[in-house]
Design a protein around this motif. Structure first.
Motif, PDB file in Angstrom:
ATOM      1  N   GLU A   9      -8.005  22.965  15.448  1.00 59.54           N
ATOM      2  CA  GLU A   9      -7.996  22.983  16.717  1.00 59.54           C
ATOM      3  C   GLU A   9      -6.966  24.197  17.745  1.00 59.54           C
ATOM      4  O   GLU A   9      -7.520  25.669  17.491  1.00 59.54           O
ATOM      5  N   PRO A  10      -6.220  24.721  16.367  1.00 61.64           N
ATOM      6  CA  PRO A  10      -4.845  25.863  16.863  1.00 61.64           C
ATOM      7  C   PRO A  10      -5.585  27.262  16.372  1.00 61.64           C
ATOM      8  O   PRO A  10      -5.184  28.145  16.719  1.00 61.64           O
ATOM      9  N   PHE A  11      -6.133  27.235  15.025  1.00 60.75           N
ATOM     10  CA  PHE A  11      -7.002  28.425  14.835  1.00 60.75           C
ATOM     11  C   PHE A  11      -8.032  28.766  15.549  1.00 60.75           C
ATOM     12  O   PHE A  11      -8.384  29.609  16.304  1.00 60.75           O
ATOM     13  N   LEU A  12      -9.390  27.979  16.255  1.00 61.05           N
ATOM     14  CA  LEU A  12     -10.167  27.872  17.315  1.00 61.05           C
ATOM     15  C   LEU A  12      -8.869  28.531  18.147  1.00 61.05           C
ATOM     16  O   LEU A  12     -10.005  29.237  18.594  1.00 61.05           O
ATOM     17  N   ASP A  13      -7.990  27.675  18.804  1.00 63.72           N
ATOM     18  CA  ASP A  13      -7.423  28.696  20.078  1.00 63.72           C
ATOM     19  C   ASP A  13      -6.751  29.946  19.939  1.00 63.72           C
ATOM     20  O   ASP A  13      -7.388  30.556  20.518  1.00 63.72           O
ATOM     21  N   ALA A  32      -8.402  32.062  17.783  1.00 64.64           N
ATOM     22  CA  ALA A  32      -9.772  32.721  18.156  1.00 64.64           C
ATOM     23  C   ALA A  32     -10.526  33.302  19.340  1.00 64.64           C
ATOM     24  O   ALA A  32     -10.808  34.289  19.677  1.00 64.64           O
ATOM     25  N   GLN A  33      -9.960  32.071  20.189  1.00 66.77           N
ATOM     26  CA  GLN A  33     -10.433  32.339  21.719  1.00 66.77           C
ATOM     27  C   GLN A  33      -9.120  33.210  22.590  1.00 66.77           C
ATOM     28  O   GLN A  33     -10.205  33.879  23.218  1.00 66.77           O
ATOM     29  N   LYS A  34      -8.297  33.384  22.426  1.00 68.65           N
ATOM     30  CA  LYS A  34      -6.613  34.309  22.733  1.00 68.65           C
ATOM     31  C   LYS A  34      -7.393  35.845  21.990  1.00 68.65           C
ATOM     32  O   LYS A  34      -7.691  36.818  22.903  1.00 68.65           O
ATOM     33  N   TYR A  35      -8.331  35.860  20.746  1.00 65.46           N
ATOM     34  CA  TYR A  35      -8.503  36.794  19.953  1.00 65.46           C
ATOM     35  C   TYR A  35      -9.924  37.951  21.034  1.00 65.46           C
ATOM     36  O   TYR A  35      -9.645  39.387  21.244  1.00 65.46           O
ATOM     37  N   PHE A  36     -10.761  36.876  21.311  1.00 61.82           N
ATOM     38  CA  PHE A  36     -12.096  37.324  21.938  1.00 61.82           C
ATOM     39  C   PHE A  36     -11.427  37.149  23.232  1.00 61.82           C
ATOM     40  O   PHE A  36     -12.344  38.466  24.067  1.00 61.82           O
ATOM     41  N   GLN A  75      -3.238  38.272  13.830  1.00 61.66           N
ATOM     42  CA  GLN A  75      -4.473  37.748  12.818  1.00 61.66           C
ATOM     43  C   GLN A  75      -3.467  37.618  12.059  1.00 61.66           C
ATOM     44  O   GLN A  75      -3.671  36.760  10.504  1.00 61.66           O
ATOM     45  N   SER A  76      -2.131  38.101  11.470  1.00 62.54           N
ATOM     46  CA  SER A  76      -1.516  38.694  10.518  1.00 62.54           C
ATOM     47  C   SER A  76      -0.747  36.769  10.429  1.00 62.54           C
ATOM     48  O   SER A  76      -0.783  35.832   9.180  1.00 62.54           O
ATOM     49  N   ILE A  77      -0.377  36.289  11.509  1.00 65.49           N
ATOM     50  CA  ILE A  77       0.037  34.844  11.644  1.00 65.49           C
ATOM     51  C   ILE A  77      -1.330  34.189  11.038  1.00 65.49           C
ATOM     52  O   ILE A  77      -1.043  32.500  10.708  1.00 65.49           O
ATOM     53  N   GLN A  78      -1.939  33.939  11.515  1.00 66.23           N
ATOM     54  CA  GLN A  78      -3.079  33.241  11.236  1.00 66.23           C
ATOM     55  C   GLN A  78      -3.433  33.318   9.636  1.00 66.23           C
ATOM     56  O   GLN A  78      -4.167  32.332   8.914  1.00 66.23           O
ATOM     57  N   ALA A  79      -3.716  34.726   9.300  1.00 62.38           N
ATOM     58  CA  ALA A  79      -3.731  34.644   7.791  1.00 62.38           C
ATOM     59  C   ALA A  79      -2.667  33.524   6.915  1.00 62.38           C
ATOM     60  O   ALA A  79      -2.674  32.838   5.944  1.00 62.38           O
ATOM     61  N   GLY A  80      -1.033  33.812   7.263  1.00 65.64           N
ATOM     62  CA  GLY A  80      -0.503  33.167   6.729  1.00 65.64           C
ATOM     63  C   GLY A  80      -0.430  31.768   6.295  1.00 65.64           C
ATOM     64  O   GLY A  80      -1.054  30.736   6.361  1.00 65.64           O
ATOM     65  N   LEU A  81      -0.915  31.563   7.812  1.00 63.89           N
ATOM     66  CA  LEU A  81      -1.386  30.099   8.073  1.00 63.89           C
ATOM     67  C   LEU A  81      -2.660  29.446   7.411  1.00 63.89           C
ATOM     68  O   LEU A  81      -2.327  28.059   6.560  1.00 63.89           O
ATOM     69  N   ARG A  82      -3.129  29.963   7.658  1.00 60.08           N
ATOM     70  CA  ARG A  82      -4.068  29.617   6.083  1.00 60.08           C
ATOM     71  C   ARG A  82      -4.007  29.606   4.898  1.00 60.08           C
ATOM     72  O   ARG A  82      -4.750  28.680   4.650  1.00 60.08           O
ATOM     73  N   ALA A  83      -3.601  30.203   4.531  1.00 53.00           N
ATOM     74  CA  ALA A  83      -2.672  30.422   3.051  1.00 53.00           C
ATOM     75  C   ALA A  83      -2.091  28.964   3.067  1.00 53.00           C
ATOM     76  O   ALA A  83      -2.001  28.272   1.943  1.00 53.00           O
ATOM     77  N   LYS A  84      -1.744  29.153   3.889  1.00 55.41           N
ATOM     78  CA  LYS A  84      -0.011  27.685   3.942  1.00 55.41           C
ATOM     79  C   LYS A  84      -1.477  26.748   3.443  1.00 55.41           C
ATOM     80  O   LYS A  84      -1.215  25.420   2.938  1.00 55.41           O
TER      81      LYS A  84
END
Length: 191
Positions: free
Chosen positions: A65-69, A71-75, A175-184
């Motif tokens: 859910e946070p990743f989708l949120d 993504a919505q802000k990014y779009f 995006q860099s924060i999202q990449a870090g979260l994906r890695a974690k």
């Protein structure tokens, strides 16, 4: 069918289940679940396995859910950037029309100058100087007006571009924060 048996091999068939083989196939491929709920209701161990899958899916949806949120802000930011590009195109049209208007005014002044020069007598050079001064003043005024208009439009555009640039920096940070979260998250899932 013997309903008194407690053996797990007794399965209750759903007569409607065969009418949607494509949906059944996708449910099996995507979720690894049977499309017929009676399959789970007829066997307690299958029902427990289904409950585990449902709990895992719920946990996964909470993690996503946070990743989708984000993504919505990014779009939304990308949409604002696209709107800024449309504004730049409109500014270019405005610049073009202002330059065209200035050229038309210059041509009109030049035409008037030419016709007035034809009317001058060779003896009346004072009138010629007056006409030339009028032309020069008109040209100076047009150039001044055009310069002010273009500077004002450029200033507005630069402010908009700075705002768009700031949004780009924020999007890169996200995006860099999202990449870090994906890695974690991947590390947690690997554990």
């Amino acid at each position: 069918m013997d309903f008194g048996r407690t053996n797990s091999s007794a399965i209750i068939a759903n007569p409607a289940a065969g009418h949607s083989p494509h949906i059944d196939e996708k449910a099996s491929d995507w979720g690894g679940v049977e499309s017929d709920i009676l399959y789970y209701l007829s066997d307690v161990s299958q029902l427990e396995a289904f409950a585990d899958k449902a709990a895992n899916a719920e946990q996964l949806s909470l993690l996503l859910e946070p990743f989708l949120d984000n993504a919505q802000k990014y779009f939304e930011a990308m949409q604002k950037l696209a709107d800024g590009q449309v504004t730049w195109t409109e500014l270019r049209k405005q610049f073009g029309s202002k330059v065209a208007n200035a050229i038309a005014k210059i041509r009109k002044l030049n035409a008037e100058f030419g016709s007035e020069m034809e009317l001058l007598d060779a003896k009346d050079r004072a009138t010629m100087l007056k006409v030339e001064a009028k032309r020069q003043n008109g040209l100076t005024e047009i150039a001044h007006d055009l310069t002010q208009d273009l500077q004002a439009e450029m200033w507005r555009h630069q402010n908009k571009m700075e705002a768009i640039g700031n949004k780009g920096v924020v999007a890169e940070q996200r995006q860099s924060i999202q990449a870090g979260l994906r890695a974690k998250r991947q590390e947690l899932l690997n554990r």
